[in-house]
Design a protein around this motif. Structure first.
Motif, mmCIF file in Angstrom:
data_model
loop_
_atom_site.group_PDB
_atom_site.id
_atom_site.type_symbol
_atom_site.label_atom_id
_atom_site.label_comp_id
_atom_site.label_asym_id
_atom_site.label_seq_id
_atom_site.Cartn_x
_atom_site.Cartn_y
_atom_site.Cartn_z
ATOM 1 N N VAL A 118 0.695 -1.168 0.065
ATOM 2 C CA VAL A 118 -0.038 -0.047 -0.035
ATOM 3 C C VAL A 118 0.872 1.339 -0.028
ATOM 4 O O VAL A 118 0.555 2.126 -0.793
ATOM 5 N N GLN A 119 1.872 1.159 0.582
ATOM 6 C CA GLN A 119 2.891 2.400 0.717
ATOM 7 C C GLN A 119 3.621 2.621 -0.437
ATOM 8 O O GLN A 119 3.764 3.814 -0.871
ATOM 9 N N LEU A 120 3.828 1.579 -1.399
ATOM 10 C CA LEU A 120 4.369 1.653 -2.420
ATOM 11 C C LEU A 120 3.274 2.309 -3.621
ATOM 12 O O LEU A 120 3.892 2.853 -4.574
ATOM 13 N N LEU A 121 2.221 1.596 -3.393
ATOM 14 C CA LEU A 121 1.267 2.040 -4.566
ATOM 15 C C LEU A 121 0.381 3.006 -4.253
ATOM 16 O O LEU A 121 -0.403 3.414 -5.368
ATOM 17 N N GLY A 122 -0.032 3.323 -2.832
ATOM 18 C CA GLY A 122 -1.260 4.057 -2.565
ATOM 19 C C GLY A 122 -1.228 5.327 -2.830
ATOM 20 O O GLY A 122 -0.140 6.039 -2.990
ATOM 21 N N LEU A 137 -12.226 3.617 10.805
ATOM 22 C CA LEU A 137 -10.973 3.742 10.065
ATOM 23 C C LEU A 137 -10.772 2.823 8.798
ATOM 24 O O LEU A 137 -10.389 3.194 7.888
ATOM 25 N N ARG A 138 -11.488 1.618 8.876
ATOM 26 C CA ARG A 138 -11.494 0.518 7.715
ATOM 27 C C ARG A 138 -12.394 1.190 6.683
ATOM 28 O O ARG A 138 -12.097 1.226 5.562
ATOM 29 N N LYS A 139 -13.536 1.751 7.073
ATOM 30 C CA LYS A 139 -14.494 2.561 6.263
ATOM 31 C C LYS A 139 -13.816 3.655 5.549
ATOM 32 O O LYS A 139 -13.786 3.772 4.266
ATOM 33 N N GLY A 194 -4.552 4.720 6.216
ATOM 34 C CA GLY A 194 -3.860 3.340 6.726
ATOM 35 C C GLY A 194 -2.745 3.335 7.930
ATOM 36 O O GLY A 194 -2.857 2.740 8.581
ATOM 37 N N ASP A 195 -2.155 4.713 8.013
ATOM 38 C CA ASP A 195 -1.407 4.941 8.964
ATOM 39 C C ASP A 195 -2.081 4.710 10.367
ATOM 40 O O ASP A 195 -1.552 4.158 11.502
ATOM 41 N N GLN A 196 -3.260 5.580 10.321
ATOM 42 C CA GLN A 196 -4.117 5.595 11.645
ATOM 43 C C GLN A 196 -4.673 4.161 11.892
ATOM 44 O O GLN A 196 -4.664 3.937 12.928
ATOM 45 N N LEU A 197 -4.946 3.490 10.731
ATOM 46 C CA LEU A 197 -5.785 2.142 10.851
ATOM 47 C C LEU A 197 -4.578 1.223 11.418
ATOM 48 O O LEU A 197 -4.903 0.509 12.314
ATOM 49 N N ASN A 198 -3.400 1.476 11.242
ATOM 50 C CA ASN A 198 -2.354 0.751 11.656
ATOM 51 C C ASN A 198 -2.204 0.691 13.299
ATOM 52 O O ASN A 198 -1.952 0.070 14.148
#
Length: 193
Positions: free
Chosen positions: A100-104, A146-148, A112-116
């Motif tokens: 995700v970090q490479l392509l997002g 956060l998933r939503k 995604g950082d918050q979700l992590n």
């Protein structure tokens, strides 16, 4: 005669140049579209894989928390088995996150950082490092939100029409029993007198 020959050759050269240029532009456009589609497919896969493994971790952590609180797991999983499996899913989640970090998109990566961070807090509950029913309920609701949000950011990045994914309004006292009460009330309102 020479002027006619030069005129004819000029027409052929100009026509050939126009044909070449049109073909080049057309092929370049096709190549750009195929590249965009290729990267969209890769981003879709990266987003999907990350969400699936993250959701799996949240579900497994909830089972481990229930076992830790003394409930029997309906599938017979022990606390040790749950903790081991949670660690395995964490390794997979890290790999998916790298994709995700490479392509997002920047927005998807930020959410995604918050979700992590929320996922790490959920893991700490599963490992017994954090406790408290009220905090557990808060972090589970936060993870759902956060998933939503991550799904919405991914849909926007992929140009999916109607990118918004509805996020339900949670009530502090919400339980499945409350939901069934609401369903029954709606059903009664629809039934004939």
């Amino acid at each position: 005669m020479l002027s006619q020959l030069v005129g004819t050759l000029s027409g052929v050269v100009i026509g050939g140049a126009i044909t070449f240029l049109a073909s080049y532009v057309n092929e370049r456009s096709k190549w750009s579209r195929s590249q965009a589609a290729r990267w969209d497919e890769r981003r879709l896969q990266a987003y999907s894989d990350f969400l699936i493994v993250t959701r799996g971790m949240h579900t497994l952590a909830a089972r481990v928390v229930r076992i830790r609180s003394g409930e029997a797991d309906p599938h017979g999983m022990t606390l040790q088995e749950g903790v081991v499996r949670l660690g395995e899913l964490e390794q997979e989640r890290i790999q998916r996150w790298q994709e995700v970090q490479l392509l997002g998109s920047p927005n998807a990566v930020a959410i995604g950082d918050q979700l992590n961070r929320g996922t790490w807090a959920i893991e700490w509950f599963a490992y017994g490092k954090l406790t408290g029913d009220a905090d557990w309920l808060l972090i589970i609701r936060e993870a759902y939100r956060l998933r939503k949000e991550f799904s919405t950011a991914a849909r926007e990045d992929l140009d999916v029409v109607e990118a918004g994914v509805a996020v339900p309004e949670w009530r502090d006292s919400w339980t499945p029993h409350d939901h069934m009460t609401e369903v029954r009330q709606r059903a009664q309102a629809l039934s004939p007198p």
